[in-house]
Write a protein that holds these residues in place. Sequence first.
Motif, short mmCIF file in Angstrom:
data_model
loop_
_atom_site.label_atom_id
_atom_site.label_comp_id
_atom_site.label_asym_id
_atom_site.label_seq_id
_atom_site.Cartn_x
_atom_site.Cartn_y
_atom_site.Cartn_z
N ASP A 79 -87.29 21.04 -19.47
CA ASP A 79 -86.34 22.06 -19.91
C ASP A 79 -86.03 21.91 -21.40
OD1 ASP A 79 -84.61 24.19 -19.49
OD2 ASP A 79 -82.91 22.87 -19.12
N LEU A 80 -86.31 22.94 -22.17
CA LEU A 80 -85.97 23.00 -23.61
C LEU A 80 -86.30 21.72 -24.39
CD1 LEU A 80 -82.46 24.79 -23.65
CD2 LEU A 80 -84.66 25.76 -24.29
N GLN A 129 -76.22 13.70 -20.04
CA GLN A 129 -77.24 13.74 -18.99
C GLN A 129 -78.41 14.64 -19.39
OE1 GLN A 129 -74.53 15.32 -18.96
NE2 GLN A 129 -74.59 17.23 -17.83
N SER A 130 -78.25 15.46 -20.42
CA SER A 130 -79.41 16.23 -20.90
C SER A 130 -80.48 15.25 -21.36
CB SER A 130 -79.03 17.12 -22.06
OG SER A 130 -78.18 18.13 -21.61
N CYS A 182 -76.81 22.53 -26.90
CA CYS A 182 -76.17 21.95 -25.69
C CYS A 182 -74.71 21.50 -25.76
CB CYS A 182 -76.95 20.75 -25.19
SG CYS A 182 -78.55 21.10 -24.52
N THR A 183 -73.76 22.11 -26.13
CA THR A 183 -73.47 22.98 -27.21
C THR A 183 -72.17 22.57 -27.87
OG1 THR A 183 -74.23 24.72 -25.71
CG2 THR A 183 -73.25 25.44 -27.77
N PRO A 184 -72.16 21.46 -28.61
CA PRO A 184 -70.93 21.14 -29.33
C PRO A 184 -70.70 22.05 -30.54
CG PRO A 184 -72.60 19.45 -29.73
CD PRO A 184 -73.23 20.49 -28.86
N PRO A 211 -72.19 15.19 -26.29
CA PRO A 211 -71.21 14.89 -25.27
C PRO A 211 -71.85 14.93 -23.88
CG PRO A 211 -70.28 16.41 -26.85
CD PRO A 211 -71.74 16.27 -27.17
N ASN A 212 -72.76 15.88 -23.69
CA ASN A 212 -73.40 15.99 -22.39
C ASN A 212 -74.62 15.09 -22.34
OD1 ASN A 212 -71.73 17.93 -21.12
ND2 ASN A 212 -72.54 19.39 -22.61
N GLU A 255 -66.72 21.37 -26.81
CA GLU A 255 -67.96 21.16 -26.07
C GLU A 255 -68.07 22.30 -25.07
OE1 GLU A 255 -71.12 20.79 -24.47
OE2 GLU A 255 -70.73 19.37 -26.07
N PRO A 257 -68.18 10.93 -24.44
CA PRO A 257 -69.04 11.82 -23.67
C PRO A 257 -68.26 12.66 -22.66
CG PRO A 257 -69.96 9.62 -23.76
CD PRO A 257 -68.60 9.53 -24.38
N VAL A 258 -68.72 13.90 -22.50
CA VAL A 258 -68.12 14.78 -21.49
C VAL A 258 -69.11 14.81 -20.32
CG1 VAL A 258 -67.30 17.11 -21.00
CG2 VAL A 258 -67.08 16.16 -23.30
N PRO A 259 -68.72 14.31 -19.16
CA PRO A 259 -69.70 14.16 -18.08
C PRO A 259 -70.07 15.47 -17.39
CG PRO A 259 -67.54 13.41 -17.36
CD PRO A 259 -67.40 13.80 -18.80
N ASP A 260 -71.20 15.45 -16.75
CA ASP A 260 -71.63 16.52 -15.83
C ASP A 260 -71.68 17.89 -16.47
OD1 ASP A 260 -71.79 14.57 -13.86
OD2 ASP A 260 -69.65 14.81 -13.40
N GLY A 261 -72.11 17.99 -17.68
CA GLY A 261 -72.23 19.30 -18.32
C GLY A 261 -70.89 19.98 -18.48
N GLY A 262 -69.84 19.19 -18.55
CA GLY A 262 -68.49 19.76 -18.61
C GLY A 262 -68.17 20.32 -19.97
N GLY A 281 -70.62 23.11 -22.98
CA GLY A 281 -71.51 22.99 -21.82
C GLY A 281 -72.95 22.84 -22.23
N ASN A 282 -73.78 22.43 -21.28
CA ASN A 282 -75.15 22.08 -21.67
C ASN A 282 -76.15 23.15 -21.27
OD1 ASN A 282 -75.20 21.74 -18.95
ND2 ASN A 282 -76.07 19.71 -18.98
N ARG A 283 -77.41 22.82 -21.50
CA ARG A 283 -78.54 23.68 -21.15
C ARG A 283 -78.47 25.06 -21.79
NH1 ARG A 283 -81.67 20.88 -18.13
NH2 ARG A 283 -80.85 19.42 -16.65
#
Lengths: 417, 370
Positions: A215-216, A251-252, B249-251, A248-249, B273, B320-325, B275-277
Amino acid sequence: MLFPRPTFPRWIPAVLAGILAACSALPTAAEDSVYPVTSPAEPGRTNTISVRWKKPRDGRPVAEVTGLDPVRLATLAAQSQQPTDWRRILAVHTGPRGAVRRDLPQLAGDYSVTNGVLRFRMAFPVNHGVEYRAEFHPAEFHGGGDDTVAYDRLYLLPLASDRDRPQTALAEVHPSAAELPENLLKFYLRFSGPMGRGDAYRHIRLLDESGAPVDLPFLELDEELWDTEQTRLTLLLDPGRIKRGVLPNEQSGSALVVGRHYTLVVDAAWTDASGRPLKSGFRRRFRVGPADRQSPDPEQWVLRPPVGGARTPFEVSFGEPLDHALAERLLAVHDVADRPVDGSVSLSDSDRKWTFVPTTPWKSGVYRLKVGAALEDLAGNRMDRLFDVDLAGSAAGSTSGSAKAAPGGAVRTFEVR
Amino acid sequence: MNSPLLLSAALAVVATSGGLQAGPDTGFRTGNPGFRSISQLAFGPDGVLFAADTKSAAVVAIATDDTRPPADAQPIRIEGLQKQLSGLLGTAESDILVEDMAVNPASHRAYLAVSRGRGPDAVPALVRTGGGDKLELVSLDSVKFSKAEIPHPPADKVVGEGRRQSNPRLESITDLAFLRDQVLVAGLANEEFASTLHAIPFPFRPAADGAGIEIYHGAHGRFETRAPIRTFVPITVGNEPQIIAAYTCTPLVQLPLAGLKPGAQVRGRTVAELGNRNRPLDIISYEKDGKTWLLLANSSRGVMKVSTEGLPQAEAITQPVPDGGTKGLSFENVAGWNGVTQLDRLDKTTALVLRKPEGGLDRLESLALP
């Protein structure tokens, strides 16, 4: 109504004359239409309006309308400076061959009137394979009456040189080592000819061991990092992903994981600068090794000095693969008087070895190998700084790089005997 | 206004000292600026358009003299923009690339940087909207312009042999913005990982100084980042000029522009922050209900509206912000704005967007600011 109706008797368009020529075998295929008109004021005289494309001198063709009533033309020219007005009289449309698109805006260009001739000059050079149609609308010119148009088509066949040229191929991909570091920063894709811009990321994928796309993984830039000739694309792995703890994320995480295999895939549908697909697709499988957190260190390189009196190769072994483009550009040989020595450079052994062959035979004496400060390894580490900066300092132990202050680059000397 | 931008977090900023000189006419001459490419656009005051020419490593300021809205102004809506441009520029639709879009705040017309062709010989064109579905080519044959060259790092060198000799190094200008009296130019090289921010005083003066300033992006945990900023917008917080920059991912990161002097280190801080992806594509700021908002287009979530309330006091996010938060400045997803790739403010209440909804044609249209 575009212009005020003329106060003199209107010229009445007569019969549309035949199409003179339609020849698609010639590089310039033109149809033109000649247009006889009779003036009510002078019934005995027939005037002929003709629309014709003139071959371009600077690649920008001109459509000319001749045989117009000079008084009316002068009146219109004096009344209007607006291109929108002229566009109704002499309309220029484009489209693929035989399919002129009247639903699209008219072609950009300049209108002018000189010596009784109305001219339209394209703003851009003609594109091979696109049809240009110039239409004269008599009713718009005369302010009414018959509107049987006269027109001329301009069509240049696609360039033969494009058709006959071998298909573009993806010639080289760097780095080429079987194992690449987890924090790999970029790939270079070098093509045998110029590529088309704007579509790159749709045609490049990174597959994991199961064949699923990662992914990306790449930094996708609208600009696409090409060289000026568009034969080399720089493909950055998104540093926002590969950096430790940047996001921050977390897990990416990294696109690449140590110990796993990946395949870089480029599909053949990617088109080159002339719109043709690549000769073939490309796949390269590689293994991922540990992250590289060491600066390149020229002091550790192994230099094999050449022999004097001949054009023998001078070889430098880095002990690790370095960035292909930078190693090619940033290493140079200077003589004892600090003059650059002319020669050709090549990289081999998956960019672990740099070879220099001088243009003229080596002379005995001391030479210098100069290394530009911007040289990077595969992970973007430079001599003077690592890609990562560890705020906790070396005590944390994870940045073991021996980054040296080398703002001006490094120098190694060698002797030719 | 901008497209994916690449600034590294370690930004080399080229700043030249000196104050503001008044008026867009200073230093302008008339002629053809001789663009080799137009990659990015941004507007300054009084209809001055800044256009980045990556191939010439220059930014050109053009006095458009387009300082009033057209008399018959109709809402802009152009369906099938690429196709429409192909008609105007006389080429195949597949040969049209829209590089960037910017709205002239003085006339509310949109200007488009377009490449005619996709190969290395592509010809740049500047096109503007004429109200409704109208498009017109802006002739560059005789315009009032002023040019600033982007300082180039040394060590450029040709490689290859014989006819293959070339210098493959190129520094792409990836984003452009105007704030107060300076043009901010972001660039990224295609070889060494050097992403730069040049702060060029406007009106342009010759011989900008090439000294760099490094800006460090606030770290999340232990490591400084050299991660690339994707898009940025200049805003004023209090009375301080700032950049709000979006990363993958997206700060969102706030960087102060004050005190940028050669040799200085400036530290940005992460203030949201989101969220990711996803990939941020474009960002604008606007005022509504007495507050300043940010609008961020991104690849997977449409458009996000971010509050800047509390920005001056915002704590930097350092953990870190967990779980794509998500964390930091509050935001909401704007419903219905799908497929947006380019954004700009059209007027006080309206945005102009370039978008391609799934299964639909690409279109330029105005939408009420959320």
